[in-house]
Design a protein around this motif. Structure first.
Motif, PDB file in Angstrom:
ATOM      1  N   LYS A 463       0.852  -1.183   0.000  1.00  0.00           N
ATOM      2  CA  LYS A 463       0.000   0.000   0.000  1.00  0.00           C
ATOM      3  C   LYS A 463       0.887   1.231   0.000  1.00  0.00           C
ATOM      4  O   LYS A 463       1.965   1.237   0.605  1.00  0.00           O
ATOM      5  CB  LYS A 463      -0.909   0.018   1.233  1.00  0.00           C
ATOM      6  N   ILE A 464       0.403   2.274  -0.684  1.00  0.00           N
ATOM      7  CA  ILE A 464       1.158   3.521  -0.737  1.00  0.00           C
ATOM      8  C   ILE A 464       0.487   4.544   0.167  1.00  0.00           C
ATOM      9  O   ILE A 464      -0.664   4.923  -0.051  1.00  0.00           O
ATOM     10  CB  ILE A 464       1.258   4.050  -2.178  1.00  0.00           C
ATOM     11  N   MET A 465       1.211   4.958   1.201  1.00  0.00           N
ATOM     12  CA  MET A 465       0.741   6.014   2.095  1.00  0.00           C
ATOM     13  C   MET A 465       1.156   7.358   1.509  1.00  0.00           C
ATOM     14  O   MET A 465       2.302   7.532   1.091  1.00  0.00           O
ATOM     15  CB  MET A 465       1.333   5.821   3.490  1.00  0.00           C
ATOM     16  N   VAL A 466       0.223   8.296   1.489  1.00  0.00           N
ATOM     17  CA  VAL A 466       0.480   9.608   0.902  1.00  0.00           C
ATOM     18  C   VAL A 466       0.294  10.681   1.962  1.00  0.00           C
ATOM     19  O   VAL A 466      -0.730  10.717   2.645  1.00  0.00           O
ATOM     20  CB  VAL A 466      -0.461   9.881  -0.289  1.00  0.00           C
ATOM     21  N   MET A 467       1.283  11.552   2.102  1.00  0.00           N
ATOM     22  CA  MET A 467       1.194  12.720   2.979  1.00  0.00           C
ATOM     23  C   MET A 467       1.256  13.956   2.099  1.00  0.00           C
ATOM     24  O   MET A 467       2.254  14.188   1.410  1.00  0.00           O
ATOM     25  CB  MET A 467       2.330  12.711   4.001  1.00  0.00           C
ATOM     26  N   LYS A 468       0.188  14.759   2.092  1.00  0.00           N
ATOM     27  CA  LYS A 468       0.056  15.857   1.139  1.00  0.00           C
ATOM     28  C   LYS A 468       0.192  17.221   1.813  1.00  0.00           C
ATOM     29  O   LYS A 468      -0.016  17.358   3.010  1.00  0.00           O
ATOM     30  CB  LYS A 468      -1.308  15.795   0.440  1.00  0.00           C
ATOM     31  N   GLN A 623      13.054  21.212  -1.778  1.00  0.00           N
ATOM     32  CA  GLN A 623      12.219  22.230  -1.129  1.00  0.00           C
ATOM     33  C   GLN A 623      10.818  22.303  -1.715  1.00  0.00           C
ATOM     34  O   GLN A 623       9.923  22.912  -1.135  1.00  0.00           O
ATOM     35  CB  GLN A 623      12.887  23.614  -1.198  1.00  0.00           C
ATOM     36  N   PHE A 624      10.608  21.685  -2.888  1.00  0.00           N
ATOM     37  CA  PHE A 624       9.291  21.704  -3.526  1.00  0.00           C
ATOM     38  C   PHE A 624       8.541  20.385  -3.361  1.00  0.00           C
ATOM     39  O   PHE A 624       7.510  20.176  -3.997  1.00  0.00           O
ATOM     40  CB  PHE A 624       9.424  22.022  -5.024  1.00  0.00           C
ATOM     41  N   TYR A 625       9.060  19.462  -2.539  1.00  0.00           N
ATOM     42  CA  TYR A 625       8.396  18.173  -2.352  1.00  0.00           C
ATOM     43  C   TYR A 625       7.266  18.345  -1.328  1.00  0.00           C
ATOM     44  O   TYR A 625       7.442  18.093  -0.135  1.00  0.00           O
ATOM     45  CB  TYR A 625       9.383  17.114  -1.867  1.00  0.00           C
ATOM     46  N   LEU A 626       6.109  18.746  -1.818  1.00  0.00           N
ATOM     47  CA  LEU A 626       4.970  18.966  -0.928  1.00  0.00           C
ATOM     48  C   LEU A 626       4.295  17.661  -0.514  1.00  0.00           C
ATOM     49  O   LEU A 626       3.500  17.645   0.419  1.00  0.00           O
ATOM     50  CB  LEU A 626       3.932  19.864  -1.613  1.00  0.00           C
ATOM     51  N   SER A 627       4.611  16.565  -1.213  1.00  0.00           N
ATOM     52  CA  SER A 627       3.947  15.285  -0.941  1.00  0.00           C
ATOM     53  C   SER A 627       4.981  14.185  -0.778  1.00  0.00           C
ATOM     54  O   SER A 627       5.909  14.066  -1.589  1.00  0.00           O
ATOM     55  CB  SER A 627       2.987  14.928  -2.089  1.00  0.00           C
ATOM     56  N   PHE A 628       4.811  13.383   0.284  1.00  0.00           N
ATOM     57  CA  PHE A 628       5.669  12.224   0.525  1.00  0.00           C
ATOM     58  C   PHE A 628       4.873  10.952   0.229  1.00  0.00           C
ATOM     59  O   PHE A 628       3.677  10.876   0.514  1.00  0.00           O
ATOM     60  CB  PHE A 628       6.136  12.164   1.985  1.00  0.00           C
ATOM     61  N   PHE A 629       5.569   9.926  -0.293  1.00  0.00           N
ATOM     62  CA  PHE A 629       4.937   8.642  -0.594  1.00  0.00           C
ATOM     63  C   PHE A 629       5.730   7.528   0.087  1.00  0.00           C
ATOM     64  O   PHE A 629       6.955   7.469  -0.048  1.00  0.00           O
ATOM     65  CB  PHE A 629       4.890   8.396  -2.109  1.00  0.00           C
ATOM     66  N   ILE A 630       5.019   6.658   0.790  1.00  0.00           N
ATOM     67  CA  ILE A 630       5.657   5.559   1.512  1.00  0.00           C
ATOM     68  C   ILE A 630       5.000   4.256   1.085  1.00  0.00           C
ATOM     69  O   ILE A 630       3.795   4.066   1.274  1.00  0.00           O
ATOM     70  CB  ILE A 630       5.513   5.737   3.036  1.00  0.00           C
ATOM     71  N   LYS A 631       5.780   3.365   0.486  1.00  0.00           N
ATOM     72  CA  LYS A 631       5.262   2.069   0.043  1.00  0.00           C
ATOM     73  C   LYS A 631       5.520   1.044   1.150  1.00  0.00           C
ATOM     74  O   LYS A 631       6.669   0.769   1.502  1.00  0.00           O
ATOM     75  CB  LYS A 631       5.926   1.642  -1.262  1.00  0.00           C
TER      76      LYS A 631
END
Length: 716
Positions: A463-468, A623-631
Motif C-alpha cells: 500500500k502507498i501512504m500519501v502525505m500531502k 524544497q518543492f516536495y509537498l507530498s511524501f509517498f511511503i510504500k
C-alpha cells in the motif's frame, strides 16, 4: 356501512391471496422506496447553493487563459486583487477566499492539518449573509490576526460555541513559528449542499495589499443585465491589465448555483458533483417506476380475471357496474397505501446503510419527512390512476347487457387469459428489456471504473501512504525522514514530488532549450519536481537516456527529464535526439539552473483520466516536495502503521501525523463515477428483482387457473 363491508372484503381478499398480495406489495414498496431515495438525492444535488439568501445575485469570477503556445486553462480563482467592485456600479460587493496552504493548526493540545482554512474579507457577511452565533459581524474580521471558526470546530475542540477570545495557533507554510490568532466569532456551519465549506476564516493582515490567489465572489444588483455587465468586465480587464497580459486572459461570471453540477474548472475550491449522475438517477427512477407499474397492472388484471365468478355473482344479484368499479379501485388504493407504509420503513433502513459507505451520505434524507410524504402521495396517485385504468375499462368502459364476459374492445380484453396472444406478454418483454439495459449499462460503467482505478499504480502486496500539502519545515527534513523509514524492513520504498497522484498538475513555467526558435520563446511547459527514485517507485519506464542521479545540494545544475508529450511538443519525435540538449526553466519567483535533458519517460497519467496527458518536465528540488509517498508491506499492516507514526513523531514532533492511501485518493478523484457505478448496480438489481417477482406472481396465477387441466393431464 357499505364502505366498512368493502374494506372487510378487501382485507379478507388480501389475506386469502397471501402470496400474490405479498409479491404485489413488496414489489411496489421496494420500487417506491427506491424512487423516494433517488428523488430526494436528485433534488438535493439540484439545490446546491440555493440556501444562500442572495444566491440568485451572487456570481464567481473565473479567469480563462488561452496562449499562442496552446496552453489553455480556465481557473476558478484569480491571481490578483482586482478592484472590480469599485469600477463597475452593478457590483454591490466583493469577497475573496484565499487558501492558507500547507497550514498546521494547533488548538490547545490538538494538532491537525486543514485544507479548509481561508483568509477572507469582512464583506463575507454581506455577500453570503454569514450568520454569527457568537461575535459581532461588524468587528469580527476587522483586525489582523483574528479569525472566526465554524460551529462544528468550536464544539469539537471547545465543547461549546462560547469560545470568544481563545487562541488558535496557525503554522504558516514557510515558518516553524506559529502565528497566534484570536477567535472573534463562531459562525453557523455552511449548509451541506454548498459548494464550499470552511473550518475557519481569518482576516487579512492588509486586505488592500494582498495579491495572491483567491476565489472571488461578487454580489450584483437584482436588475443587472449579464450581457452588459460582461462587456463592462471585458473593458475593465483591458484597462487594468497590461496589453501583453490582457490579450491572453478573459474574466468570466459564473452563477454560484451552477458551480456544483456544471463546473469543471482548474483549482475548484472543492470537488464538484456531476450533472450526468443526476440524469442517470432520474432515468433509473423512471425505469424502476415503469417496471413496478407493469407488475402492478399485470397482477391486478390477472387477479381480476381470477375473481370473475365473484364479480358475476354480484352482477346477477343486482350490483351496479359503478359499485364493482369502486370496490376494485378501493382495493388498488389499499394495496398502494400498504406499499407506501412499507416503503417508508425501507427508506429508514436505507438511510442507515448509506451512513456506512464513504462515497455517499444521508444528509439529503435529513428533515425531509414532508418531501417523502409528497413523493409517496404522488406515486400513490399515479399508481391508482394508471393501475386502476384497466380495471375501469374492464368494468365500466364497454359493458353491455348483464354479462361481465361481454367481448368488449377495451384495452383490458388484451389481457384475457383465454386469448392466445396476450398484451401482458409484450409488457413482460418490455419490462425485462429495460432490466437488461440497466444491467448492461451497469456492467459497462463498472468496467470503466475498473479501468480508472487500475491507473492507481499500487500493487496487491503493498500500500502507498500519501502525505500531502506538507509545510516547508517538514520538507526540509525529508532526507532524514526517508533514511529512518528505509531502515525498517517492511518499507519497500519512499519517494516525493510536488503533487500527489491523482492531483492535477497545474504549475507551469517558460523555458529555454538549445536551438530554440524565436517563436517558441513565449511557450510554457508544465513542471513537477520529483525525488531521485520517483519513476522507479511508480514503475515508470525511461524510454531514452537515464533516470535521475542522486541529488546533491548545491550541485550547480538541474537535471531534467521530459515525458513523451513534452519531447514531441519541442519537435522531437525520436526521444533519443533530445537527450543532452541544454535546458532551463524560466520562472518569475524561482531561480532555476541550466542543465542537460538526461531522459525521456514514457507517458503516464499522473493525474486522473479526466485530464489529458500534458507536456511535463521533471527535475529535483527537495524544497518543492509537498507530498511524501511511503510504500509499505501489507503483512502485519497495523503494526507497520504504528512504526511509521513513531518515526514521524521522532523526526517531526511538532507536526500532526496525517496521511491518506493512494487507493482512497483515486477513489475520491473518481467519486462521481464511483457513485454512478454503485447506483446503477443497485438499481439494476432492484429492477431485475421486481421483474422476477412480477413474473413469478403471474406464472403462479396462470398455473392456478389451469389447475383442472394440469390435474387431468397428470391423471392421463
Amino acid at each position: 356501512m357499505l364502505l366498512f363491508h368493502q374494506f372487510k372484503y378487501i382485507l379478507r381478499s388480501i389475506l386469502h391471496q397471501k402470496t400474490y398480495s405479498l409479491i404485489n406489495i413488496l414489489g411496489l414498496s421496494v420500487a417506491m422506496a427506491s424512487i423516494v431515495i433517488m428523488g430526494l438525492w436528485a433534488n438535493y444535488e439540484l439545490s446546491y447553493d440555493q440556501s444562500f439568501p442572495k444566491s440568485d445575485q451572487v456570481y464567481r469570477l473565473t479567469i480563462e487563459r488561452k496562449s499562442p503556445d496552446g496552453y489553455n486553462a480556465h481557473f476558478a480563482r484569480l491571481s490578483r486583487n482586482i478592484p472590480i467592485e469599485s469600477k463597475i456600479p452593478e457590483i454591490i460587493s466583493k469577497v475573496r477566499f484565499a487558501p492558507l496552504r500547507n497550514t498546521s493548526v494547533t488548538i490547545k493540545e490538538d494538532k491537525f492539518y486543514t485544507d479548509k482554512a481561508y483568509q477572507t474579507d469582512t464583506s463575507v457577511f454581506d455577500v453570503f449573509d454569514l450568520k454569527l452565533l457568537m461575535g459581532n459581524p461588524s468587528t469580527a474580521l476587522s483586525h489582523p490576526k483574528t479569525l472566526i471558526i465554524s460551529e462544528n470546530l468550536a464544539r469539537k475542540y471547545f465543547a461549546s460555541t462560547n469560545c470568544i477570545g481563545q487562541i488558535i495557533n496557525l503554522y504558516p507554510e514557510k515558518s516553524e513559528k506559529a502565528d497566534n490568532y484570536t477567535i472573534t466569532g463562531v459562525y453557523e456551519d455552511f449548509p451541506p449542499n454548498a459548494h464550499f465549506h470552511f473550518d475557519l476564516l481569518t482576516s487579512f493582515d492588509d486586505a488592500s495589499k494582498f495579491n495572491g490567489w483567491a476565489y472571488n465572489y461578487v454580489l450584483l444588483n437584482s436588475n443587472t443585465k449579464l450581457d452588459e455587465l460582461q462587456t463592462k468586465i471585458d473593458q475593465f480587464k483591458d484597462e487594468y491589465y497590461t496589453n501583453e497580459y490582457s490579450k491572453y486572459y478573459t474574466i468570466h461570471l459564473q452563477p454560484i448555483t451552477e458551480i456544483h453540477l456544471h463546473s469543471k474548472k482548474d483549482r475548484e475550491i472543492e470537488q464538484n458533483g456531476n450533472y450526468q449522475s443526476v440524469i442517470l438517477l432520474i432515468a433509473a427512477a423512471i425505469f424502476i417506476f415503469f417496471i413496478a407499474l407493469i407488475n402492478f397492472i399485470n397482477l391486478n388484471i390477472a387477479l381480476l380475471f381470477k375473481e370473475l365468478k365473484y364479480l358475476v355473482s354480484n352482477k346477477i344479484f343486482g350490483a351496479k357496474s359503478v359499485d364493482i368499479l369502486n370496490l376494485q379501485l378501493l382495493k388498488t388504493f389499499v394495496i398502494c397505501i400498504l406499499s407506501s407504509a412499507l416503503s417508508f420503513v425501507f427508506v429508514l433502513i436505507i438511510k442507515g446503510a448509506i451512513d456506512n459507505v464513504y462515497w455517499m451520505n444521508s444528509m439529503f434524507l435529513d428533515n425531509q419527512l414532508n418531501y417523502i410524504i409528497i413523493i409517496l402521495g404522488m406515486l400513490i396517485g399515479l399508481l391508482v390512476l394508471m393501475g386502476g385504468l384497466p380495471v375501469y375499462l374492464f368494468v365500466n368502459g364497454k359493458l353491455h347487457g348483464n354479462s361481465l364476459f361481454a367481448q368488449n374492445k377495451s384495452l383490458v380484453s388484451l389481457f384475457n387469459p383465454n386469448k392466445k396472444f396476450l398484451f401482458r406478454k409484450i409488457l413482460l418483454i418490455t419490462q425485462f428489456s429495460v432490466s437488461i439495459v440497466l444491467i448492461i449499462s451497469s456492467i459497462f460503467i463498472q468496467l470503466q471504473m475498473d479501468l480508472m482505478l487500475s491507473n492507481q499504480m499500487e500493487s496487491s502486496d503493498s500500500k502507498i501512504m500519501v502525505m500531502k500539502n506538507l509545510p516547508t519545515p517538514v520538507r526540509a527534513d525529508y532526507a532524514y525522514f526517508k533514511q529512518e523509514l528505509l531502515a525498517k524492513p517492511f518499507i519497500k520504498g519512499v519517494s516525493a514530488s510536488l503533487e500527489a497522484p491523482p492531483s492535477q498538475i497545474m504549475d507551469g513555467s517558460s523555458y529555454e532549450i538549445s536551438g530554440q526558435s524565436e517563436e517558441d520563446k513565449d511557450k510554457s511547459i508544465y513542471i513537477n519536481p520529483v525525488d531521485d527514485n520517483y519513476f522507479r517507485f511508480y514503475n515508470q519506464k525511461i524510454l531514452a537516456g537515464e533516470d535521475f542521479p542522486t541529488y546533491v545540494k548545491g550541485q550547480g545544475l538541474d537535471n531534467y527529464i521530459l515525458n513523451e508529450t513534452a519531447a514531441k511538443m519541442l519537435g522531437y519525435e525520436n526521444s533519443n535526439e533530445i537527450i543532452g540538449k541544454r535546458f532551463k526553466l524560466i520562472h518569475s519567483h524561482i531561480s532555476f539552473m541550466e542543465g542537460p535533458i538526461i531522459g525521456v519517460v514514457k507517458d503516464f497519467h499522473s493525474s486522473s483520466l479526466h485530464h489529458e496527458i500534458k507536456p511535463l518536465v521533471y527535475f529535483q528540488r527537495p524544497q518543492f516536495y509537498l507530498s511524501f509517498f511511503i510504500k509499505m508491506d501489507t503483512a502485519d499492516f497495523s503494526n507497520n502503521l504504528r512504526n511509521v507514526e513513531s518515526v514521524w513523531n521522532k523526526v517531526y514532533p511538532n507536526y500532526p501525523f496525517e496521511y491518506h492511501f493512494s487507493e482512497q485518493l483515486y477513489k475520491q478523484a473518481y467519486i462521481n463515477e464511483h457513485t454512478q457505478t454503485k447506483l446503477s448496480s443497485g438499481f439494476s438489481i432492484i429492477a431485475i428483482l421486481i421483474s422476477f417477482t412480477g413474473l413469478f406472481g403471474l406464472v403462479s396465477i396462470l398455473a392456478n387457473q389451469r389447475k383442472k387441466e394440469i390435474g387431468i393431464r397428470k391423471v392421463l
